[in-house]
Design an enzyme around this catalytic site. Structure first.
Site, short mmCIF file in Angstrom:
data_model
loop_
_atom_site.label_atom_id
_atom_site.label_comp_id
_atom_site.label_asym_id
_atom_site.label_seq_id
_atom_site.Cartn_x
_atom_site.Cartn_y
_atom_site.Cartn_z
N HIS A 96 0.84 -1.21 0.00
CA HIS A 96 0.00 0.00 0.00
C HIS A 96 0.87 1.26 0.00
O HIS A 96 0.71 2.15 0.83
CB HIS A 96 -0.96 0.00 1.20
CG HIS A 96 -1.91 -1.15 1.18
ND1 HIS A 96 -2.93 -1.27 0.27
CD2 HIS A 96 -1.99 -2.28 1.95
CE1 HIS A 96 -3.60 -2.39 0.48
NE2 HIS A 96 -3.04 -3.03 1.48
N ASP A 270 -6.46 1.94 4.14
CA ASP A 270 -5.12 1.46 3.79
C ASP A 270 -4.63 2.11 2.50
O ASP A 270 -3.44 2.05 2.18
CB ASP A 270 -5.08 -0.08 3.69
CG ASP A 270 -6.08 -0.64 2.72
OD1 ASP A 270 -6.92 0.13 2.21
OD2 ASP A 270 -6.03 -1.85 2.45
N1 LIG Z 1 -8.73 -1.73 6.12
C1 LIG Z 1 -8.51 -2.99 5.78
O1 LIG Z 1 -8.13 -3.80 6.61
C2 LIG Z 1 -8.76 -3.43 4.36
C3 LIG Z 1 -8.88 -4.80 4.06
C4 LIG Z 1 -9.17 -5.17 2.72
C5 LIG Z 1 -9.32 -4.18 1.74
N2 LIG Z 1 -9.16 -2.87 2.09
C6 LIG Z 1 -9.31 -1.76 1.13
O2 LIG Z 1 -10.68 -1.59 0.78
C7 LIG Z 1 -10.72 -0.85 -0.44
C8 LIG Z 1 -11.71 -1.50 -1.39
O3 LIG Z 1 -11.20 -2.76 -1.83
P1 LIG Z 1 -11.99 -3.68 -2.87
O4 LIG Z 1 -11.27 -4.97 -2.93
O5 LIG Z 1 -13.43 -3.66 -2.58
O6 LIG Z 1 -11.73 -2.91 -4.23
P2 LIG Z 1 -12.55 -3.10 -5.60
O7 LIG Z 1 -11.64 -2.64 -6.69
O8 LIG Z 1 -13.16 -4.45 -5.68
O9 LIG Z 1 -13.75 -2.07 -5.45
C9 LIG Z 1 -13.59 -0.68 -5.44
C10 LIG Z 1 -14.83 -0.09 -6.06
O10 LIG Z 1 -14.77 1.34 -5.85
C11 LIG Z 1 -15.41 1.90 -6.97
N3 LIG Z 1 -15.14 3.33 -7.04
C12 LIG Z 1 -14.05 4.00 -7.51
N4 LIG Z 1 -14.24 5.32 -7.40
C13 LIG Z 1 -15.47 5.51 -6.83
C14 LIG Z 1 -16.24 6.63 -6.47
N5 LIG Z 1 -15.78 7.88 -6.67
N6 LIG Z 1 -17.45 6.44 -5.91
C15 LIG Z 1 -17.94 5.20 -5.71
N7 LIG Z 1 -17.26 4.08 -6.05
C16 LIG Z 1 -16.05 4.25 -6.60
C17 LIG Z 1 -14.89 1.09 -8.14
O11 LIG Z 1 -15.69 1.26 -9.31
C18 LIG Z 1 -14.93 -0.33 -7.57
O12 LIG Z 1 -16.15 -0.99 -7.89
C19 LIG Z 1 -9.27 -0.85 -0.95
O13 LIG Z 1 -8.65 0.38 -0.61
C20 LIG Z 1 -8.62 -1.97 -0.18
O14 LIG Z 1 -7.21 -1.82 -0.07
C21 LIG Z 1 -8.89 -2.48 3.38
#
Ligand SMILES: NC(=O)c1ccc[n+]([C@@H]2O[C@H](COP(=O)([O-])OP(=O)(O)OC[C@H]3O[C@@H](n4cnc5c(N)ncnc54)[C@H](O)[C@@H]3O)[C@@H](O)[C@H]2O)c1
Length: 366
Positions: A96, A270
């Site tokens: 990240h 993250d």
């Molecule tokens: N905090 C944690 O422990 C943890 C754990 C796992 C994942 N994550 C994070 O969660 C986040 C999401 O991961 P994911 O696997 O679901 O990603 P993903 O790519 O499957 O989904 C992200 C979605 O966001 C959408 N998007 C982009 N810009 C947007 C906007 N302006 N408005 C609305 N939607 C928008 C995209 O079209 C996509 O569908 C990532 O940053 C990932 O690193 C964090």
């Protein structure tokens, strides 16, 4: 190759990067696997299980970093580990980078090859190593949200599903990817009214088909975001632009529109978070208040459920680890374009466009 599996040192991180079956597969292929004593403890895996599979138990972390040519981890190297990284070493883990400029520079200086789980992309365009952790974090976000909505945890005292005669909670999920879809499904299962927002219309069409009736899909624009958060008891931040800093969807001044003691779970923290007032927190101290809104921004949510997450993660990382160990990083990347997309920094050069753009660094193609 000598492969090293250090114990994770991030706060309340209970995952481990390799389970005994992985050790067995690597040692059978002729590699040496060093596992730090106690590395599997948080996931319920004792040292003896690793030894039975052929691992050598090493007591301190510097020795693993010193001896291993290939380090497999879960979380990004912590500042205490930075001085142990050495030129030519391969480090395969979640990095990240876009959320951490100091880490980016430390890794550039170290000379390692940094392969980030979160930017490996398969032929279908999905992120196979992020997916299982996103499934865990998405489901967990509602569990945590439900808890922090309870009054003793500073929330507004609302039960997500309501009861007969009392309305359920309103939940807004920003981003309908893996995290968002899993969050929406669990929130809907508990009976909440869910608004699920995304900018990808094909994705919204799919979600509209598969989600239960108490989930409404909406196109994510500024007006819709404001309208949704103003009536939401719980907001989940789940947006992602791969490799880049998360887009900022909720500004500080927007918080005053939210009901008092509403809860925000910014899973996207993250990657920097999608709420202006989000800042990273830990499982030990997960929440804080800004303008009477509870913020939960734990960067390693799946770490708290190590027994589930370790198995979900290692199911998908092991095949890549075996390829790297068997072929070396150059040949493995030539033969597997998905893996090549994971190389973010190699011997001081930034090889991921989004990371280079985030910090104004020169991008060099692999
Ligand atoms: N905090 C944690 O422990 C943890 C754990 C796992 C994942 N994550 C994070 O969660 C986040 C999401 O991961 P994911 O696997 O679901 O990603 P993903 O790519 O499957 O989904 C992200 C979605 O966001 C959408 N998007 C982009 N810009 C947007 C906007 N302006 N408005 C609305 N939607 C928008 C995209 O079209 C996509 O569908 C990532 O940053 C990932 O690193 C964090």
């Amino acid at each position: 190759m000598i492969v090293g599996v250090p114990r994770e040192i991030k706060s309340d991180e209970y995952r481990v990067a390799m389970i005994p079956v992985g050790v067995e597969e690597l040692t059978r292929a002729g590699h040496t696997v060093l596992v730090q004593a106690g590395a599997g403890q948080g996931s319920g895996i004792g040292d003896e299980a690793y030894v039975r599979s052929g691992a050598e138990i090493v007591h301190d972390s510097p020795e693993i970093w010193e001896r291993a040519e290939f380090i497999i981890k879960v979380k990004e190297p912590m500042p205490d580990e930075w001085s142990s990284m050495r030129t030519g070493q391969i480090v395969f883990t979640f990095f990240h980078f876009a959320a951490d400029e100091r880490l980016t520079h430390a890794v550039m200086k170290s000379g390692i090859t940094a392969i980030a789980y979160e930017t490996i992309r398969d032929a279908k365009g999905t992120l196979p190593l992020l997916t299982p952790m996103s499934e865990v974090a998405g489901r967990m976000s509602i569990q945590e949200g439900a808890k922090f909505l309870e009054r003793p945890f500073q929330g507004r005292g609302i039960l997500l599903g309501g009861v007969p005669g009392v309305a359920p909670a309103n939940v807004t999920v920003l981003g309908g990817g893996i995290v968002g879809a899993n969050a929406a499904k669990v929130a809907a299962g508990l009976g909440a009214h869910v608004s699920l927002l995304d900018v990808n219309l094909d994705r919204l069409r799919y979600l509209d088909d598969v989600m239960p009736r108490n989930v409404t899909t909406l196109f994510s624009d500024r007006h819709t975001v404001l309208e949704c958060i103003s009536r939401s008891d719980l907001v989940i931040g789940a947006v992602l632009i791969p490799g880049a800093r998360a887009p900022m969807l909720v500004r500080r001044e927007d918080l005053s529109r939210m009901p008092p003691r509403a809860v925000i779970i910014d899973v996207a923290i993250d990657q920097g978070g999608c709420i202006e007032t989000s800042r990273p927190t830990t499982h030990a101290s997960p929440t804080y208040l800004v303008d009477d809104v509870v913020h939960y921004c734990v960067t390693n949510m799946p770490g708290a459920v190590g027994r589930t997450s370790t198995y979900a993660l290692t199911n998908v990382t092991l095949p890549y680890a075996v390829q790297i160990a068997n072929k070396g990083i150059d040949q493995a990347c030539r033969e597997n374009s998905s893996l090549a997309l994971g190389v973010n920094i190699k011997q001081g050069k930034v090889m991921n466009k989004a990371v280079a753009a985030t910090f104004g660094l020169e991008y060099v193609a692999l």
